[in-house]
Design an enzyme around this catalytic site. Structure first.
Site, mmCIF file in Angstrom:
data_model
loop_
_atom_site.group_PDB
_atom_site.id
_atom_site.type_symbol
_atom_site.label_atom_id
_atom_site.label_comp_id
_atom_site.label_asym_id
_atom_site.label_seq_id
_atom_site.Cartn_x
_atom_site.Cartn_y
_atom_site.Cartn_z
ATOM 1 N N ARG A 17 0.844 -1.208 0.000
ATOM 2 C CA ARG A 17 0.000 0.000 0.000
ATOM 3 C C ARG A 17 0.883 1.263 0.000
ATOM 4 O O ARG A 17 0.933 2.005 -0.965
ATOM 5 C CB ARG A 17 -0.943 -0.022 1.216
ATOM 6 C CG ARG A 17 -2.069 1.005 1.135
ATOM 7 C CD ARG A 17 -1.666 2.397 1.539
ATOM 8 N NE ARG A 17 -1.173 2.476 2.912
ATOM 9 C CZ ARG A 17 -0.598 3.546 3.420
ATOM 10 N NH1 ARG A 17 -0.409 4.634 2.668
ATOM 11 N NH2 ARG A 17 -0.155 3.551 4.670
ATOM 12 N N CYS A 240 4.537 9.092 0.876
ATOM 13 C CA CYS A 240 3.199 9.664 0.692
ATOM 14 C C CYS A 240 3.209 10.591 -0.512
ATOM 15 O O CYS A 240 4.002 11.528 -0.568
ATOM 16 C CB CYS A 240 2.793 10.433 1.956
ATOM 17 S SG CYS A 240 1.214 11.285 1.786
HETATM 18 N N1 COA Z 1 -12.843 5.370 -3.244
HETATM 19 C C1 COA Z 1 -13.065 5.620 -4.556
HETATM 20 N N2 COA Z 1 -13.498 6.799 -5.024
HETATM 21 C C2 COA Z 1 -13.710 7.774 -4.118
HETATM 22 C C3 COA Z 1 -13.489 7.584 -2.756
HETATM 23 C C4 COA Z 1 -13.032 6.323 -2.307
HETATM 24 N N3 COA Z 1 -12.792 6.062 -1.022
HETATM 25 N N4 COA Z 1 -13.792 8.721 -2.115
HETATM 26 C C5 COA Z 1 -14.178 9.601 -3.055
HETATM 27 N N5 COA Z 1 -14.134 9.028 -4.259
HETATM 28 C C6 COA Z 1 -14.432 9.616 -5.560
HETATM 29 C C7 COA Z 1 -15.802 10.282 -5.591
HETATM 30 O O1 COA Z 1 -16.777 9.327 -5.921
HETATM 31 C C8 COA Z 1 -15.597 11.316 -6.676
HETATM 32 O O2 COA Z 1 -15.634 10.694 -7.932
HETATM 33 P P1 COA Z 1 -16.144 11.479 -9.235
HETATM 34 O O3 COA Z 1 -15.214 12.645 -9.444
HETATM 35 O O4 COA Z 1 -16.041 10.451 -10.317
HETATM 36 O O5 COA Z 1 -17.530 11.917 -8.918
HETATM 37 C C9 COA Z 1 -14.157 11.757 -6.458
HETATM 38 O O6 COA Z 1 -13.510 10.657 -5.797
HETATM 39 C C10 COA Z 1 -14.049 12.985 -5.600
HETATM 40 O O7 COA Z 1 -14.795 12.801 -4.407
HETATM 41 P P2 COA Z 1 -14.797 13.840 -3.215
HETATM 42 O O8 COA Z 1 -15.616 13.300 -2.104
HETATM 43 O O9 COA Z 1 -15.143 15.202 -3.747
HETATM 44 O O10 COA Z 1 -13.304 13.750 -2.763
HETATM 45 P P3 COA Z 1 -12.129 14.801 -2.861
HETATM 46 O O11 COA Z 1 -11.823 15.171 -4.260
HETATM 47 O O12 COA Z 1 -12.388 15.882 -1.886
HETATM 48 O O13 COA Z 1 -10.930 13.842 -2.318
HETATM 49 C C11 COA Z 1 -10.384 11.870 -1.040
HETATM 50 C C12 COA Z 1 -11.004 13.257 -1.045
HETATM 51 C C13 COA Z 1 -10.187 11.487 0.416
HETATM 52 C C14 COA Z 1 -11.335 10.884 -1.720
HETATM 53 C C15 COA Z 1 -9.055 11.888 -1.830
HETATM 54 O O14 COA Z 1 -8.304 13.017 -1.436
HETATM 55 C C16 COA Z 1 -8.240 10.656 -1.589
HETATM 56 O O15 COA Z 1 -8.622 9.567 -2.011
HETATM 57 N N6 COA Z 1 -7.105 10.784 -0.923
HETATM 58 C C17 COA Z 1 -6.253 9.660 -0.583
HETATM 59 C C18 COA Z 1 -4.831 10.077 -0.565
HETATM 60 C C19 COA Z 1 -3.946 8.927 -0.161
HETATM 61 O O16 COA Z 1 -4.220 7.768 -0.380
HETATM 62 N N7 COA Z 1 -2.830 9.283 0.460
HETATM 63 C C20 COA Z 1 -1.866 8.332 0.907
HETATM 64 C C21 COA Z 1 -2.305 7.512 2.057
HETATM 65 S S1 COA Z 1 -2.260 8.339 3.603
HETATM 66 ZN ZN ZN Z 2 3.732 5.957 5.511
#
Ligand code: COA
Ligand code: ZN
Length: 316
Positions: A17, A240
């Protein structure tokens, strides 16, 4: 106080991951599955298989469901996946999994950069996640617990305050994460000792990155403070994507090597880990930061060359 007869240091693999989310290229699902199946046979206590985050945010883990439906489960190994929100929980509930790892940062700035929400919004999501988890365990990771790439210093009281709020959401266990590798051994010893004192009986994991070369020293400081669970990443891959300057996790085989030869019991097969690390290196076509894979273990010896023997007069 550590006792080798009763204590075991649990090693939790996060490379599939934390590592692959920021690898140089997409690792094919079948290769991920092979690596995960091999890792399952090494004696690891837990494997973070993937994450259920937005595929737009982390495209390299867009095959999370496919990976989880293809791997073999091994008794004694807990299988976990990272989720940032309730949408992630819905996806996690659609597959076979033991635990979800929810994540938020102590630092508001990093939480915004990583998850696009405030820390309060994250806490609100975690209440919902814990209420709807079914039989899943929930581990809560506090990222940037030792420092933030945007705002710098993070105080111990700030970490403990957020950890308390986190525990109140109903999580089962806690991870303190040095997301950008700024921790030092005394800092790790102090914060881990304080957290263990504050939350007696709660399993606390230490998650470290080796960004500034202090990873293994920090791990040993954590163990000295009473930590019995450590995250690590095979080959030392990781970082990250939303933390500038973040590099790999502490390397699993380097950590296992350090623990074994420093007198700790972790029940992980070092040779198998090294073989997996070589496999990963070939898959990524890139040299990996881990050291023991290259150097061999502390007891590795090398035959003297005939030429040297001659020069030393050891052969006629
Ligand atoms: N799995 C899949 N898709 C997801 C999701 C999830 N858990 N959460 C949100 N989405 C999708 C939404 O359905 C939306 O899709 P669309 O554009 O096709 O409609 C899109 O992502 C944006 O959703 P939104 O709720 O507006 O999220 P955001 O743009 O504010 O982003 C997160 C928030 C949390 C979803 C995003 O920043 C993220 O996934 N971050 C993870 C970062 C990461 O993994 N970092 C390293 C580990 S710590
Ligand atoms: Zn880490």
């Amino acid at each position: 106080m550590y006792s080798p007869t009763t204590d075991r240091i649990h090693i939790q693999e996060v490379g599939m991951r934390d590592g692959l989310q920021s690898a140089g290229k997409f690792v094919e699902t079948e290769d991920k599955v092979r690596l995960l199946n091999d890792l399952s046979k090494t004696g690891l206590s837990k494997i973070e298989v993937t994450s259920f985050v937005s595929p737009k945010a982390v495209p390299l883990l867009a095959d999370a469901e496919a990976v989880l439906s293809a791997i073999d489960r091994r008794p004694g190994v807990a299988y976990s996946a990272l989720i940032p929100n309730t949408r992630g929980l819905d996806r996690a509930l659609s597959v076979e999994l033991d635990e979800v790892n929810v994540v938020m940062s102590v630092s508001e700035a990093h939480n915004m950069a990583n998850l696009r929400m405030t820390c309060e919004d994250s806490i609100a999501q975690f209440h919902q996640i814990c209420a709807n988890r079914g039989t899943l365990k929930v581990n809560g990771t506090l990222a940037t617990a030792f420092g933030c790439p945007f705002t710098g210093h993070v105080s111990e009281s700030m970490v403990l305050d957020w950890a308390k709020r986190y525990m109140d959401t109903g999580i089962d266990s806690l991870t303190l994460a040095d997301t950008v590798g700024t921790a030092t051994p005394n800092q790790v010893f102090d914060l881990c000792g304080a957290a263990i004192g504050e939350f007696p009986g709660v399993e606390i994991t230490l998650h470290l990155h080796n960004t500034r070369g202090l990873g293994i020293a920090n791990a040993l400081a954590g163990v000295a403070a009473g930590i019995r669970r450590l995250d690590a990443s095979v080959g030392g891959i990781g970082g990250c994507p939303y933390a500038p300057g973040a590099t790999g996790n502490i390397c699993t085989e380097d950590l296992v090597h350090a623990l074994i030869f420093d007198g700790y019991k972790c029940a992980v097969d070092l040779d198998r880990l090294i073989a997996i690390s070589h496999d990963l290196e070939a898959i990524l076509s890139d040299s990996l930061p881990g050291l023991v894979r290259q150097a061999g273990s502390k007891v590795t010896t090398h035959p003297m060359s005939d030429d040297l023997k001659c020069r030393l007069g050891l052969v006629t």
